[in-house]
Design an enzyme around this catalytic site. Structure first.
Site, short mmCIF file in Angstrom:
data_model
loop_
_atom_site.label_atom_id
_atom_site.label_comp_id
_atom_site.label_asym_id
_atom_site.label_seq_id
_atom_site.Cartn_x
_atom_site.Cartn_y
_atom_site.Cartn_z
N HIS A 39 0.85 -1.18 0.00
CA HIS A 39 0.00 0.00 0.00
C HIS A 39 0.89 1.24 0.00
O HIS A 39 2.06 1.18 0.41
CB HIS A 39 -0.90 0.00 1.23
N GLU A 92 1.12 3.82 1.87
CA GLU A 92 1.69 4.21 3.16
C GLU A 92 2.89 3.32 3.52
O GLU A 92 3.90 3.80 4.06
CB GLU A 92 0.64 4.10 4.27
N CYS A 109 -5.87 1.79 6.03
CA CYS A 109 -6.55 0.51 6.24
C CYS A 109 -5.98 -0.12 7.51
O CYS A 109 -5.05 0.41 8.12
CB CYS A 109 -6.34 -0.42 5.04
N CYS A 138 -2.13 -0.68 7.27
CA CYS A 138 -1.30 0.53 7.32
C CYS A 138 -1.41 1.21 8.68
O CYS A 138 -0.45 1.83 9.15
CB CYS A 138 -1.68 1.47 6.19
ZN LIG Z 1 -3.31 0.22 3.60
#
Ligand SMILES: [Zn+2]
Length: 195
Positions: A79, A81, A111, A114
């Protein structure tokens, strides 16, 4: 199949050719604008609609860049991040960003994966663009975050700022959805409804 001994990932070249990475950005809006621009360009280049940047809060300069590389690299972990934090830690040469005043600016709220990564990253501040409802409306599953996730970050000394340039950030998600962009959630039942 053979076991794999190592893994590498890399940012797309447009990250370094299309973005202004040398101007100091001293406001949340200016920093978020870069994260949103990354999300937009990533969609335009076949990636997911998420961008993130670790900034040195004092200089206002980016230290680590991230776009969503899940599909491009075939790895669910990547992801935006996670990519930004990993590359920022590589840039500072430490497993933690806790030795400076670093902040993570992300085009959407984190999410569940993260969010966990933010806790261990060493950043002092998390700045989010689109609210989780916007990501969910676009079909993305953010996972089972604790309802008091912002308080839990604050308790650990990580300030949280939500809904920075939220409308602009949400537009990237809406555009991705309207283009029929691939969803890469944990559950195939959700991913399969993406087209
Ligand atoms: Zn994420």
């Amino acid at each position: 199949m053979a076991l794999v001994k190592s893994l590498t990932f890399q940012l797309p070249d447009w990250m370094f050719s299309k973005l202004d990475l040398t101007s100091a950005r001293h406001s949340d809006d200016a920093r978020m604008a870069l994260a949103i621009e990354i999300a937009e360009l990533n969609v335009g280049n076949g990636g997911g609609p998420f961008g993130a940047v670790v900034f040195d809060a004092e200089s206002g300069l980016p230290v680590g860049l991230g776009c969503n590389l899940v599909v491009a690299q075939g790895c669910s972990l990547l992801h935006a991040e996670i990519v930004a934090v990993a590359l920022a830690q590589a840039a500072v040469g430490s497993f933690t960003l806790g030795h400076g005043a670093y902040e993570l600016v992300a085009s959407s709220e984190p999410c569940v994966q993260c969010l966990g990564a933010v806790h261990w990253s060493g950043v002092r501040r998390l700045v989010c663009g689109a609210p989780v409802a916007a990501a969910q409306a676009a079909g993305f599953d953010e996972g089972p975050r604790a309802v008091d996730w912002t308080e839990q970050l604050e308790l650990r000394g990580i300030q949280v700022e939500l809904n920075v340039m939220a409308a602009s950030a949400a537009r990237v998600l809406q555009r991705y959805q309207s283009q029929g962009g691939l969803l890469y959630n944990a559950r195939p039942s959700i991913a399969s409804r993406s087209r």
